[in-house]
Design an enzyme around this catalytic site. Structure first.
Site, short mmCIF file in Angstrom:
data_model
loop_
_atom_site.label_atom_id
_atom_site.label_comp_id
_atom_site.label_asym_id
_atom_site.label_seq_id
_atom_site.Cartn_x
_atom_site.Cartn_y
_atom_site.Cartn_z
N GLY A 109 -67.27 -16.16 -32.40
CA GLY A 109 -66.53 -15.53 -33.62
C GLY A 109 -65.85 -16.63 -33.64
O GLY A 109 -65.66 -17.20 -35.39
N GLU A 132 -72.24 -16.28 -27.03
CA GLU A 132 -71.99 -15.01 -26.78
C GLU A 132 -73.03 -14.54 -25.76
O GLU A 132 -73.29 -13.39 -25.26
CB GLU A 132 -72.55 -14.10 -27.97
CG GLU A 132 -71.18 -14.25 -28.93
CD GLU A 132 -71.71 -15.23 -30.18
OE1 GLU A 132 -71.80 -16.20 -29.61
OE2 GLU A 132 -70.55 -14.90 -31.28
C1 HXC Z 1 -60.54 -13.13 -24.68
C2 HXC Z 1 -60.28 -15.86 -23.82
C3 HXC Z 1 -61.22 -15.65 -24.50
C4 HXC Z 1 -61.95 -14.98 -25.26
C5 HXC Z 1 -60.16 -17.57 -23.55
N1 HXC Z 1 -59.36 -16.80 -22.94
N2 HXC Z 1 -61.31 -17.28 -24.58
N3 HXC Z 1 -59.60 -14.20 -24.26
N4 HXC Z 1 -61.68 -13.58 -25.54
N5 HXC Z 1 -63.06 -15.17 -26.39
C6 HXC Z 1 -58.31 -16.45 -22.08
C7 HXC Z 1 -59.40 -16.97 -20.93
O1 HXC Z 1 -59.61 -15.63 -20.35
C8 HXC Z 1 -57.51 -17.02 -20.47
O2 HXC Z 1 -56.79 -15.72 -20.15
C9 HXC Z 1 -56.74 -18.42 -21.43
O3 HXC Z 1 -58.02 -17.91 -22.73
C10 HXC Z 1 -57.55 -19.66 -21.24
O4 HXC Z 1 -58.76 -19.48 -20.96
P1 HXC Z 1 -59.31 -20.08 -19.15
O5 HXC Z 1 -61.40 -19.76 -19.56
O6 HXC Z 1 -59.02 -20.53 -18.03
O7 HXC Z 1 -59.24 -22.09 -20.32
P2 HXC Z 1 -60.76 -22.78 -19.98
O8 HXC Z 1 -60.64 -23.20 -18.21
O9 HXC Z 1 -59.72 -24.57 -20.53
O10 HXC Z 1 -61.67 -22.60 -20.84
C11 HXC Z 1 -61.60 -23.01 -22.28
C12 HXC Z 1 -63.02 -22.25 -22.22
C13 HXC Z 1 -63.08 -20.17 -21.81
C14 HXC Z 1 -64.40 -22.81 -22.32
C15 HXC Z 1 -62.70 -22.04 -24.05
O11 HXC Z 1 -62.11 -19.79 -22.46
C16 HXC Z 1 -64.40 -19.69 -22.56
O12 HXC Z 1 -65.54 -19.49 -22.33
N6 HXC Z 1 -63.62 -18.75 -22.94
C17 HXC Z 1 -64.99 -18.02 -23.94
C18 HXC Z 1 -65.95 -18.60 -24.85
C19 HXC Z 1 -66.70 -17.28 -25.23
O13 HXC Z 1 -67.71 -16.52 -24.38
N7 HXC Z 1 -66.56 -17.57 -27.08
C20 HXC Z 1 -67.49 -15.97 -27.09
C21 HXC Z 1 -66.51 -13.99 -27.62
S1 HXC Z 1 -67.50 -13.52 -27.71
P3 HXC Z 1 -55.70 -15.90 -18.68
O14 HXC Z 1 -55.46 -14.95 -19.04
O15 HXC Z 1 -56.77 -16.08 -17.98
O16 HXC Z 1 -55.00 -16.93 -18.39
C22 HXC Z 1 -67.75 -13.68 -29.59
C23 HXC Z 1 -68.36 -12.36 -30.15
C24 HXC Z 1 -69.08 -12.49 -31.62
O17 HXC Z 1 -67.07 -14.28 -30.06
C25 HXC Z 1 -68.99 -11.64 -32.53
C26 HXC Z 1 -69.15 -11.34 -33.11
C27 HXC Z 1 -67.53 -11.60 -34.27
#
Ligand code: HXC
Length: 258
Positions: A109, A132
């Site tokens: 997103g 996603e």
């Molecule tokens: C909730 C999130 C998050 C997310 C990161 N965090 N992304 N929380 N939703 N999308 C949180 C983690 O849980 C973590 O919380 C903190 O942020 C730091 O993240 P880390 O993973 O520890 O950081 P890092 O190792 O530097 O990795 C960064 C990253 C990774 C590669 C960006 O966080 C990641 O893969 N995030 C998810 C990316 C993703 O899948 N995005 C799509 C989401 S679905 P804690 O509490 O552990 O510190 C989407 C659907 C869209 O967007 C549809 C319509 C809108």
């Protein structure tokens, strides 16, 4: 309005919105998107604002929609609650120029939100992706539609189906971003571009934005007609008289948004 997930400021004629959930890498929760819709609506209504910059932190523009907030939702929750449409769509309805100034992660997103803006300025550490598929869902805020329009089918398929990220340089080559900027200068350059646009005639700037948006919605002949009618309409503006007179008199124009 008191914002909990955003910092909202004005710099003369420019609005600046900073996504502010640093612990969650600016994950786009429902509350954040409600607030963003509210802030944009206020800037749209404010006749003193000519352009807006939307940015995040050095580490993340936004790492996606908030996964924790979506985890327990079922189909009926999403459908009846009008997930995404209810607040995210306000971004594409915003009528003034909107720059996404992206540093760090713009994923899921976050990438979709950046693509809803009119142009993306990327810091040299920016990473774009639609991961996603790794969560068992698909892009739901325009990723499967806006990404192929920006970078073509091959790269869009690659990013959405393998979840690989694209760095700033590749994003510029592919046409996703308009400028790549050293991270420390990103915000200054975005604000400067916004100031430039805000210095032009607001109705003209809005008509240009609207015309380019039409290019993605309608056949060429209809788009050309829309542009021509807008062009004719501009001849009714005092700003058109002023802009042309100023050029011929070799002085800066003084636009009055009328
Ligand atoms: C909730 C999130 C998050 C997310 C990161 N965090 N992304 N929380 N939703 N999308 C949180 C983690 O849980 C973590 O919380 C903190 O942020 C730091 O993240 P880390 O993973 O520890 O950081 P890092 O190792 O530097 O990795 C960064 C990253 C990774 C590669 C960006 O966080 C990641 O893969 N995030 C998810 C990316 C993703 O899948 N995005 C799509 C989401 S679905 P804690 O509490 O552990 O510190 C989407 C659907 C869209 O967007 C549809 C319509 C809108």
């Amino acid at each position: 309005m008191n914002f909990t997930c955003l910092i909202v400021e004005t710099r003369d004629k420019v609005g600046l919105i900073t996504l502010n959930r640093p612990k969650q890498l600016n994950a786009l929760s429902d509350v954040l998107m409600d607030e963003l819709a509210e802030a944009l609506t206020a800037f749209d209504r404010d006749a003193g604002i000519g352009a807006v910059v939307l940015t995040g932190s050095d580490k993340a523009f936004a790492a996606g929609a908030d996964i924790a907030g979506m985890k327990d939702l079922g189909w009926m929750d999403a459908y009846q609650g009008n997930l995404i449409s209810r607040n995210w769509d306000r971004v594409r309805e915003f009528r003034k120029p909107l720059i996404a100034a992206v540093a760090g992660f713009a994923l899921g997103g976050g990438c979709e939100l950046a693509m809803m803006c009119d142009m993306i300025f990327a810091a040299d550490n920016a990473q774009f992706g639609q991961p996603e598929v790794k969560l068992g869902i698909l892009p739901g805020a325009g990723g499967t539609q806006r990404l192929p329009r920006a970078v073509g089918k091959a790269k869009a398929m690659d990013m959405c189906l393998t979840a690989r990220m694209m760095d700033a340089q590749e994003a510029e080559r592919a046409g996703l971003v308009s400028r790549v900027i050293p991270r420390e200068r990103l915000l200054d350059e975005a604000l400067s571009a916004a100031r430039t646009m805000a210095g032009f005639s607001l109705p003209v700037v809005m008509m240009i934005k609207e015309s380019i948006q039409r290019a993605f919605e309608v056949p060429l002949a209809e788009g050309l007609l829309f542009e021509r009618r807008s062009f004719h309409a501009a001849f009714g503006l005092a700003d058109k008289q002023e802009g042309m007179a100023a050029f011929l008199e070799k002085r800066p124009p003084n636009f009055r948004n009328a």
